[in-house]
Design a protein around this motif. Structure first.
Motif, PDB file in Angstrom:
ATOM      1  N   UNK A 172       0.846  -1.199   0.000  1.00 29.95           N
ATOM      2  CA  UNK A 172       0.000   0.000   0.000  1.00 29.95           C
ATOM      3  C   UNK A 172       0.879   1.245   0.000  1.00 29.95           C
ATOM      4  N   UNK A 173       1.930   1.240   0.817  1.00 28.58           N
ATOM      5  CA  UNK A 173       2.850   2.371   0.844  1.00 28.58           C
ATOM      6  C   UNK A 173       3.582   2.502  -0.482  1.00 28.58           C
ATOM      7  N   UNK A 174       3.971   1.362  -1.076  1.00 29.65           N
ATOM      8  CA  UNK A 174       4.662   1.404  -2.367  1.00 29.65           C
ATOM      9  C   UNK A 174       3.764   1.977  -3.460  1.00 29.65           C
ATOM     10  N   UNK A 175       2.471   1.751  -3.358  1.00 32.11           N
ATOM     11  CA  UNK A 175       1.520   2.296  -4.319  1.00 32.11           C
ATOM     12  C   UNK A 175       1.340   3.799  -4.146  1.00 32.11           C
ATOM     13  N   UNK A 176       1.691   4.288  -2.963  1.00 29.55           N
ATOM     14  CA  UNK A 176       1.501   5.697  -2.660  1.00 29.55           C
ATOM     15  C   UNK A 176       0.289   5.961  -1.791  1.00 29.55           C
ATOM     16  N   UNK A 177      -0.253   4.874  -1.185  1.00 33.41           N
ATOM     17  CA  UNK A 177      -1.441   4.993  -0.333  1.00 33.41           C
ATOM     18  C   UNK A 177      -1.176   4.341   1.015  1.00 33.41           C
ATOM     19  N   UNK A 178      -0.254   4.898   1.809  1.00 34.99           N
ATOM     20  CA  UNK A 178       0.014   4.303   3.120  1.00 34.99           C
ATOM     21  C   UNK A 178      -1.239   4.330   4.000  1.00 34.99           C
ATOM     22  N   UNK A 179      -1.390   3.266   4.792  1.00 37.59           N
ATOM     23  CA  UNK A 179      -2.562   3.166   5.681  1.00 37.59           C
ATOM     24  C   UNK A 179      -2.178   3.791   7.014  1.00 37.59           C
ATOM     25  N   UNK A 180      -2.382   5.086   7.129  1.00 38.02           N
ATOM     26  CA  UNK A 180      -1.955   5.825   8.315  1.00 38.02           C
ATOM     27  C   UNK A 180      -3.109   6.687   8.826  1.00 38.02           C
ATOM     28  N   UNK A 181      -2.879   7.356   9.939  1.00 36.68           N
ATOM     29  CA  UNK A 181      -3.867   8.281  10.481  1.00 36.68           C
ATOM     30  C   UNK A 181      -5.176   7.595  10.806  1.00 36.68           C
ATOM     31  N   UNK A 182      -6.317   8.266  10.561  1.00 42.45           N
ATOM     32  CA  UNK A 182      -7.615   7.671  10.870  1.00 42.45           C
ATOM     33  C   UNK A 182      -7.844   6.328  10.166  1.00 42.45           C
ATOM     34  N   UNK A 183      -7.360   6.197   8.923  1.00 41.26           N
ATOM     35  CA  UNK A 183      -7.510   4.923   8.214  1.00 41.26           C
ATOM     36  C   UNK A 183      -6.721   3.831   8.925  1.00 41.26           C
ATOM     37  N   UNK A 184      -5.539   4.161   9.417  1.00 40.14           N
ATOM     38  CA  UNK A 184      -4.732   3.190  10.145  1.00 40.14           C
ATOM     39  C   UNK A 184      -5.415   2.749  11.428  1.00 40.14           C
ATOM     40  N   UNK A 185      -6.072   3.685  12.106  1.00 38.74           N
ATOM     41  CA  UNK A 185      -6.779   3.320  13.338  1.00 38.74           C
ATOM     42  C   UNK A 185      -7.974   2.411  13.024  1.00 38.74           C
ATOM     43  N   UNK A 186      -8.661   2.691  11.930  1.00 39.33           N
ATOM     44  CA  UNK A 186      -9.765   1.809  11.559  1.00 39.33           C
ATOM     45  C   UNK A 186      -9.252   0.438  11.109  1.00 39.33           C
ATOM     46  N   UNK A 187      -8.089   0.399  10.487  1.00 41.19           N
ATOM     47  CA  UNK A 187      -7.518  -0.895  10.135  1.00 41.19           C
ATOM     48  C   UNK A 187      -7.222  -1.704  11.389  1.00 41.19           C
ATOM     49  N   UNK A 188      -6.702  -1.061  12.422  1.00 41.96           N
ATOM     50  CA  UNK A 188      -6.450  -1.754  13.679  1.00 41.96           C
ATOM     51  C   UNK A 188      -7.748  -2.300  14.272  1.00 41.96           C
ATOM     52  N   UNK A 189      -8.826  -1.527  14.159  1.00 36.68           N
ATOM     53  CA  UNK A 189     -10.130  -1.991  14.654  1.00 36.68           C
ATOM     54  C   UNK A 189     -10.626  -3.179  13.829  1.00 36.68           C
ATOM     55  N   UNK A 190     -10.386  -3.146  12.528  1.00 39.74           N
ATOM     56  CA  UNK A 190     -10.787  -4.253  11.667  1.00 39.74           C
ATOM     57  C   UNK A 190     -10.038  -5.524  12.039  1.00 39.74           C
ATOM     58  N   UNK A 191      -8.740  -5.411  12.247  1.00 43.32           N
ATOM     59  CA  UNK A 191      -7.935  -6.576  12.620  1.00 43.32           C
ATOM     60  C   UNK A 191      -8.410  -7.143  13.954  1.00 43.32           C
TER      61      UNK A 191
END
Length: 365
Positions: A172-191
């Protein structure tokens, strides 16, 4: 007795102590249709090395036998083939022949989804019924599985979660779309949701796609599920992803009617599936995590020639997952849309209108 790479009638004869009068390999699987001396049809299946080296052959044979016997013998369910005999060390299993049922994906490719709407609905219900019937029964399943050899319920639930997750985040970071900030927090909730399913913990065959469903081509579908080599108890809504997000064989699958069939069947054994918040979070988590993991393929897709459908499929995967996740995980869904837009720019040949495609449009191989 040790099963060979291609199996043999002699091995089935030794296992069943009866003569085999016919033998018909069924490509591309390690499967053959055998006819016993009295005319009884059976399926012989042998375990071969996995292309990715995932799990040993012995582990997979024991898992399939345990899962199928758990469903048929412990729960009395006619959702999968019955085990007639097994050589666990040799990796050979003899199963009930479910003919004249045929793989659902073959029918979809030949005739299109519109011609098989009832069979698709039966497939969705079968997947939901599997979750409903096995939810809350992980202890009983693992007792049966442990009797055949070592197994880790935690490993089944998490699988290769950490490694897939790490590679997906990297790409995702290599594509130019790092999963950070609010999206990163929601990813943690998803996991967290996926690793601690609560009432949604249920048995899955581990590959809930239409190629692993058999239906009658005419009349009542009477669907059955097959291929339980990677079965285990995990979040039930992993099995719903294939109804919302295109799997490896498809460019587009979205069909809200099928999603409702699955949810209704699951709710018969998991009442929490009727709760929009609980169900919505689980579905969003499963779909968006699947899309993240599919980003592992980014380097391989970069090397494909322009026009390769796999590139378009990744874009469709990200956009479908975003659609499924909008309500429960809006910021992670927004990340998926940004990633899809970057992929469209990266591969102009993948810049397509997927919404114009009918459900179950095949990916050209």
């Amino acid at each position: 007795m040790v099963a060979t790479e291609i199996g043999s009638p002699a091995e089935v004869e030794a296992l069943l102590s009866v003569a085999v009068a016919g033998w018909e390999p069924v490509p591309p699987w390690a499967v053959a249709r055998a006819r016993l001396g009295d005319g009884t049809p059976v399926i012989a299946k042998w375990t071969r090395p996995h292309v990715l080296g995932a799990r040993s052959r012995g582990w997979r044979t024991r898992t399939e036998v345990a899962a199928l016997r758990f469903l048929a013998d412990d729960l009395g369910l006619a959702l999968a083939p019955r085990v007639l005999a097994a050589d666990l060390d040799g990796g050979l299993v003899v199963l009930e022949d479910l003919a004249p049922r045929t793989p659902l994906d073959r029918l979809l490719r030949e005739d299109g989804a519109a011609a098989h709407a009832g069979r698709l609905a039966a497939f969705a219900r079968a997947r939901g019924t599997l979750g409903a019937a096995t939810a809350g029964r992980a202890g009983a399943y693992y007792a049966r599985r442990a009797a055949l050899g070592p197994v880790s319920p935690e490993q089944d639930r998490a699988g290769h979660f950490t490694e897939h997750h790490r590679r997906g985040v990297e790409q995702a970071a290599a594509l130019g779309a790092p999963v950070t900030g609010p999206a990163g927090r929601e990813l943690a909730a998803a996991v967290a949701e996926l690793l601690e399913p609560g009432p949604f913990l249920a048995l899955s065959n581990g590959d809930p796609e239409t190629n692993n469903a058999l239906v009658h081509a005419v009349g009542e579908p009477d669907a059955r599920l097959i291929d339980f080599e990677f079965a285990g108890c995990t979040h039930a809504l992993h099995d719903a992803v294939c109804l919302h997000v295109p799997g490896p064989g498809w460019l587009w699958v979205a069909d809200d009617g099928l999603a409702a069939e699955y949810r209704g069947a699951l709710a018969r054994g998991v009442p929490e599936a009727e709760d929009d918040r609980r169900y919505g979070l689980g579905l969003a988590a499963a779909c968006l995590w699947y899309a993240l993991v599919r980003l592992e393929r980014l380097p391989a897709l970069d090397a494909r020639p322009p026009g390769d459908d796999s590139r378009a499929q990744l874009v469709a995967t990200l956009e479908s997952a975003a659609r499924a996740g909008d309500a429960a995980l809006p910021r992670l869904a927004g990340w998926a849309r940004r990633a899809a837009e970057l992929a469209r720019r990266r591969w102009p040949d993948a810049d397509r209108d997927f919404g114009a495609l009918p459900p179950y449009t095949p990916r050209r191989r």
